[in-house]
Each structure stands twice: as C-alpha cells, then as structure tokens.
Design an enzyme around this catalytic site. Sequence first.
Site, short mmCIF file in Angstrom:
data_model
loop_
_atom_site.label_atom_id
_atom_site.label_comp_id
_atom_site.label_asym_id
_atom_site.label_seq_id
_atom_site.Cartn_x
_atom_site.Cartn_y
_atom_site.Cartn_z
N SER A 100 6.27 -10.13 2.22
CA SER A 100 5.37 -8.98 2.04
C SER A 100 4.09 -9.09 2.85
O SER A 100 3.52 -10.18 3.02
CB SER A 100 4.99 -8.91 0.55
OG SER A 100 3.90 -8.05 0.37
N GLU B 254 1.36 -8.36 1.73
CA GLU B 254 0.34 -8.87 0.81
C GLU B 254 -0.03 -10.32 1.14
O GLU B 254 -1.13 -10.78 0.83
CB GLU B 254 0.87 -8.84 -0.63
CG GLU B 254 0.73 -7.52 -1.32
CD GLU B 254 -0.71 -7.16 -1.66
OE1 GLU B 254 -1.37 -7.94 -2.36
OE2 GLU B 254 -1.15 -6.09 -1.23
N TYR C 200 1.04 -12.74 -7.18
CA TYR C 200 2.21 -12.15 -6.50
C TYR C 200 2.28 -12.63 -5.05
O TYR C 200 3.33 -13.10 -4.57
CB TYR C 200 2.12 -10.62 -6.56
CG TYR C 200 3.09 -9.92 -5.63
CD1 TYR C 200 4.42 -9.75 -5.99
CD2 TYR C 200 2.68 -9.45 -4.38
CE1 TYR C 200 5.32 -9.12 -5.13
CE2 TYR C 200 3.57 -8.82 -3.52
CZ TYR C 200 4.89 -8.67 -3.90
OH TYR C 200 5.78 -8.05 -3.05
P1 NAP Z 1 10.85 -2.82 -7.39
O1 NAP Z 1 11.18 -1.36 -7.31
O2 NAP Z 1 9.76 -3.26 -8.30
O3 NAP Z 1 12.22 -3.59 -7.80
C1 NAP Z 1 12.19 -4.91 -8.21
C2 NAP Z 1 13.57 -5.32 -8.66
O4 NAP Z 1 13.53 -6.69 -9.10
C3 NAP Z 1 14.14 -4.51 -9.84
O5 NAP Z 1 15.52 -4.36 -9.66
C4 NAP Z 1 13.87 -5.43 -11.03
O6 NAP Z 1 14.75 -5.22 -12.13
C5 NAP Z 1 14.16 -6.78 -10.38
N1 NAP Z 1 13.61 -7.93 -11.11
C6 NAP Z 1 12.35 -8.14 -11.53
N2 NAP Z 1 12.24 -9.34 -12.13
C7 NAP Z 1 13.47 -9.90 -12.08
C8 NAP Z 1 14.00 -11.12 -12.53
N3 NAP Z 1 13.27 -12.05 -13.16
N4 NAP Z 1 15.33 -11.38 -12.31
C9 NAP Z 1 16.10 -10.46 -11.68
N5 NAP Z 1 15.66 -9.27 -11.26
C10 NAP Z 1 14.34 -9.00 -11.44
O7 NAP Z 1 10.52 -3.40 -5.95
P2 NAP Z 1 10.86 -2.78 -4.50
O8 NAP Z 1 9.74 -1.88 -4.10
O9 NAP Z 1 12.23 -2.31 -4.50
O10 NAP Z 1 10.71 -4.07 -3.58
C11 NAP Z 1 11.84 -4.92 -3.32
C12 NAP Z 1 11.34 -6.30 -2.90
O11 NAP Z 1 10.56 -6.17 -1.71
C13 NAP Z 1 10.45 -6.99 -3.91
O12 NAP Z 1 10.70 -8.37 -3.83
C14 NAP Z 1 9.04 -6.70 -3.42
O13 NAP Z 1 8.16 -7.70 -3.87
C15 NAP Z 1 9.26 -6.72 -1.93
N6 NAP Z 1 8.35 -5.89 -1.13
C16 NAP Z 1 8.20 -4.57 -1.43
C17 NAP Z 1 7.38 -3.79 -0.64
C18 NAP Z 1 7.19 -2.33 -0.93
O14 NAP Z 1 6.24 -1.75 -0.39
N7 NAP Z 1 8.06 -1.69 -1.71
C19 NAP Z 1 6.74 -4.35 0.49
C20 NAP Z 1 6.95 -5.70 0.77
C21 NAP Z 1 7.77 -6.47 -0.04
P3 NAP Z 1 14.43 -4.09 -13.25
O15 NAP Z 1 14.85 -2.77 -12.64
O16 NAP Z 1 15.28 -4.53 -14.39
O17 NAP Z 1 12.96 -4.15 -13.52
N1 GDD Z 2 -1.13 0.77 -8.50
C1 GDD Z 2 -2.31 1.36 -8.34
N2 GDD Z 2 -2.75 2.23 -9.30
N3 GDD Z 2 -3.04 1.09 -7.23
C2 GDD Z 2 -4.23 1.73 -7.09
C3 GDD Z 2 -4.72 2.63 -8.03
C4 GDD Z 2 -3.96 2.89 -9.20
O1 GDD Z 2 -4.32 3.65 -10.08
N4 GDD Z 2 -5.91 3.11 -7.57
C5 GDD Z 2 -6.14 2.54 -6.39
N5 GDD Z 2 -5.12 1.67 -6.08
C6 GDD Z 2 -5.05 0.82 -4.88
C7 GDD Z 2 -4.77 -0.65 -5.19
O2 GDD Z 2 -6.00 -1.30 -5.59
C8 GDD Z 2 -4.26 -1.11 -3.84
O3 GDD Z 2 -5.31 -1.44 -2.99
C9 GDD Z 2 -3.55 0.13 -3.27
O4 GDD Z 2 -3.96 1.23 -4.10
C10 GDD Z 2 -2.03 0.05 -3.28
O5 GDD Z 2 -1.60 -0.36 -4.56
P1 GDD Z 2 -0.04 -0.38 -4.98
O6 GDD Z 2 0.57 0.94 -4.72
O7 GDD Z 2 0.03 -0.91 -6.37
O8 GDD Z 2 0.63 -1.36 -3.93
P2 GDD Z 2 0.16 -2.77 -3.33
O9 GDD Z 2 -0.29 -2.53 -1.92
O10 GDD Z 2 -0.75 -3.48 -4.23
O11 GDD Z 2 1.55 -3.58 -3.33
C11 GDD Z 2 2.74 -2.97 -2.85
O12 GDD Z 2 2.91 -3.24 -1.48
C12 GDD Z 2 3.08 -4.64 -1.16
C13 GDD Z 2 3.21 -4.73 0.37
O13 GDD Z 2 1.96 -4.73 0.97
C14 GDD Z 2 3.90 -3.52 -3.69
O14 GDD Z 2 5.08 -2.81 -3.38
C15 GDD Z 2 4.14 -4.99 -3.39
O15 GDD Z 2 5.33 -5.43 -4.06
C16 GDD Z 2 4.32 -5.15 -1.87
O16 GDD Z 2 4.54 -6.51 -1.54
#
Ligand code: NAP
Ligand code: GDD
Length: 342
Positions: free
Chosen positions: A129, A131, A153
């Site tokens: 990520s 992050e 995280y």
């Molecule tokens: P998500 O929608 O939160 O999905 C997370 C998945 O992990 C869900 O299927 C959840 O199951 C499962 N899970 C959570 N805890 C678990 C555990 N202990 N054992 C087995 N399964 C578990 O996340 P996503 O947005 O699809 O992201 C996919 C991956 O990419 C994650 O690893 C995330 O950290 C990473 N990532 C995401 C982003 C982004 O912007 N979306 C960016 C960079 C990296 P349930 O449905 O049962 O909760």
């Molecule tokens: N969730 C959330 N809710 N975020 C908020 C809010 C709110 O009400 N208001 C402002 N934010 C700001 C957060 O402080 C953060 O800076 C930004 O919006 C994005 O927050 P999220 O959408 O929760 O995503 P993230 O950037 O923290 O994390 C996501 O992206 C990562 C990749 O950079 C997640 O998908 C992570 O799993 C992933 O790794």
Amino acid sequence: MPIAFITGITGQDGYYLSKFLLEKGYVVHGTIRRSSTFNTSRIEPLIAKYSKEDNLILHYSDLLDSSSLSTLISTINPDEIYNLAAQSHVAVSFNNPVFTTQTGTLGSIALLESIRSLNKKIKFYQASSSEMFGGKSNEMLSEASPFDPRSPYAASKVFAHNITKIYRDSYDIFGVNGILFNHESPHRGETFVTRKITRAVSRISVGIQSKLTLGNLDASRDWGFAGDYVEGMWLMMQHENPDDWVLATGESHTVKEFVEEAFKIVNLNSSDYVETSEKYFRPNEVDFLLGDSQKAQNELGWKPKTSFKELVKIMVESDLELAKRESVLIKEGLLSPTWDNS
Ligand code: NAP
Ligand code: GDD
C-alpha cells in the site's frame, strides 16, 4: 485452466479481481470468514454465475488460521495466490492495532511458508500500500521511495512487503508486491471517505439525509478506479520476473475536491451540507499521496483508464440508484434512516 487462490475475496478488490480472472477462464478459489451475518454480498452475482460449474469455489478460512491456509494450498495447489485480505481501514487500525497487525503480518508469512514447503512454483501477490510511504512531503512516490509508516495498518503492510521480498530473494519464490495507491469504486466499503461522500451526496440529493460529517478535508490522495488496478495485479503475476510495482494515476486531489466534485454532479452546493468533526480525525495523518507508475507502464504495459472526474461520476450515479431504492423503502416504513449522525 489456471487456478487462482484469493484471500479477501469478499472485499472490494476481491470482487473485481475474481470477476476479472473468471472472465479470463481461471478457476477461482476464495477464502471467506465465518460471520454471524452474510458477508458475500459483493460477490453474489459471481457466485450465481460461476459456482454451478465449479469455477468459483469458496472456503471458510482466516488469515490468523495458518493451518487452514496450509491445508487449502496443499489441496488446491493453485498457480497464483493473491493475498488481498486485511483489516484495511487505517483509522480502525489505531483502535484495533493488535488484530490489524496480526492479520497484516501472519497471513502473508503463513502463505509464503506454505509455498516454500509445498510447491515453490506457486506465484504470490502481496497487496502492498501507498500508506507505507507516510505522505509527509508533496513528492511523487515510486518503488524507490523510502517507507515511513504512520499507523499500525501501514506498519503491518511494511512487514508483509519486506517478508515477500525476503522469500523472493532467499528461496527463489515468485513473490510480487503491488504498491497500490488508493483505488475506489461503487463496491468500496462505506466507511472509506470516497464512498462515505458519494453515499451521503446521493441520499441528500433524494432528500433522505441532511448533512455530511467528515474529518480532515485537506488530506490529498491519488485516487484511481479499482477495476483498472486488478488488471495491474494480474499483469504483475504474468511478468517474466517477480518484482515490486507501483500502480497510481499520477494525480492527487484533496478530500475537499472530491466532495465538491460529487455535489456538483447532483447540482448542489457542498458548503450547505458539509461539516467536520474531531471524531473523524486520526491520531496521525498521511497528508499527501501522489504515485509514479512509470515502471508499471513501461514493464507491464499497464495504465490507469479512469479519470478522477469519471470515478466520482461512476460512484455518485451508482449510489443515486441505491438512494432512490432506500427512499421508497423509507416511505413504505420498511427502512429507518440511521445515517445522519454516523
Ligand atoms: P476491503 O474491501 O476492506 O477487503 C478486505 C478483505 O479482507 C475482506 O474480504 C475481509 O473479509 C478480509 N479480511 C479481513 N480480515 C481478515 C482475516 N483476519 N482473515 C481473512 N480475511 C480477512 O479491502 P480492499 O479495498 O479490497 O483492499 C484489498 C487489499 O489491498 C487489502 O489488503 C488492502 O489493505 C490493500 N490495499 C487497498 C487499497 C485501496 O485503496 N483499496 C490500496 C492499497 C492496498 P470480510 O468481508 O469478512 O470483512
Ligand atoms: N474514512 C474517512 N472518513 N476518512 C476521512 C474522513 C472520514 O469521515 N474525513 C476525512 N478523511 C480523510 C482521512 O483522514 C484520510 O486522510 C483520507 O480521507 C482517506 O481516508 P480513507 O478513505 O479512509 O483511506 P486511506 O487513504 O486512509 O486508506 C485507504 O487507502 C490506502 C492506500 O493509500 C485504504 O484503502 C487502505 O487500505 C489503503 O492501503
């Protein structure tokens, strides 16, 4: 037919990746967690379409249960493993640091150990990520940029990233790290900021919500479309050599800009509806993320296809359909709106 094994198949990326692989002719095995309520809503259309032919097979497991993972890998013997599962909410990771860290670290090492001991030809994808970079400067971030994690995280993701490299270098395992910047969609979890905004904007537009309460509006993210990014994951697994690649759009927008763009689509003025609350600020913030995906573009032929404006539009339009259905249910007394103070 190639066989893929996906952890986290019920999540946003799990849905898009399994759809992509099934359409390519893969047999897809995915892990689901036992829950007291159904957690397969995203993948229900795929289950309906593909499970009868045994092209999509689901197994109960958990990243914390290494024995179940190892049994599944030895039984299925997949060609490719995609480790997508995680407690992926950054703010929640400050409240549940031990669970977030255990899930983020133990799962990856358990899967890599299974590959090492069972079949070193199995390819492994780790969901790394942006992050991990920490986001304290306005520089473009690439595979060469240093990590500076700012949450439990992010720290767990750095571990999983490093252990994937260690297994790649030590045991000649095909382990890749996809360093993905934020990617969103209509299937995004509703507590992430983009979906929280598009859900609220749509409900406000049909008259069933009155305000949108957010945290830090100045945070800036490189937001792409999840459907584009899962193709990049697959391309990494088809590359001749395993490596680390960044996927990003190369544009960064603030939360405030996302809010304004979303309200513009429904012809409303955001300042009439948006307020902020301390509740949504984090103990430590990642201020600015902007990714450089040149390496993926040059080596994988990948590029993002969806612009920021298109992404916001896709999400608002999809949520408007949901809001209209909710509005009917509210009128019929079948649904109580609880979201105004959430
Ligand atoms: P998500 O929608 O939160 O999905 C997370 C998945 O992990 C869900 O299927 C959840 O199951 C499962 N899970 C959570 N805890 C678990 C555990 N202990 N054992 C087995 N399964 C578990 O996340 P996503 O947005 O699809 O992201 C996919 C991956 O990419 C994650 O690893 C995330 O950290 C990473 N990532 C995401 C982003 C982004 O912007 N979306 C960016 C960079 C990296 P349930 O449905 O049962 O909760
Ligand atoms: N969730 C959330 N809710 N975020 C908020 C809010 C709110 O009400 N208001 C402002 N934010 C700001 C957060 O402080 C953060 O800076 C930004 O919006 C994005 O927050 P999220 O959408 O929760 O995503 P993230 O950037 O923290 O994390 C996501 O992206 C990562 C990749 O950079 C997640 O998908 C992570 O799993 C992933 O790794």
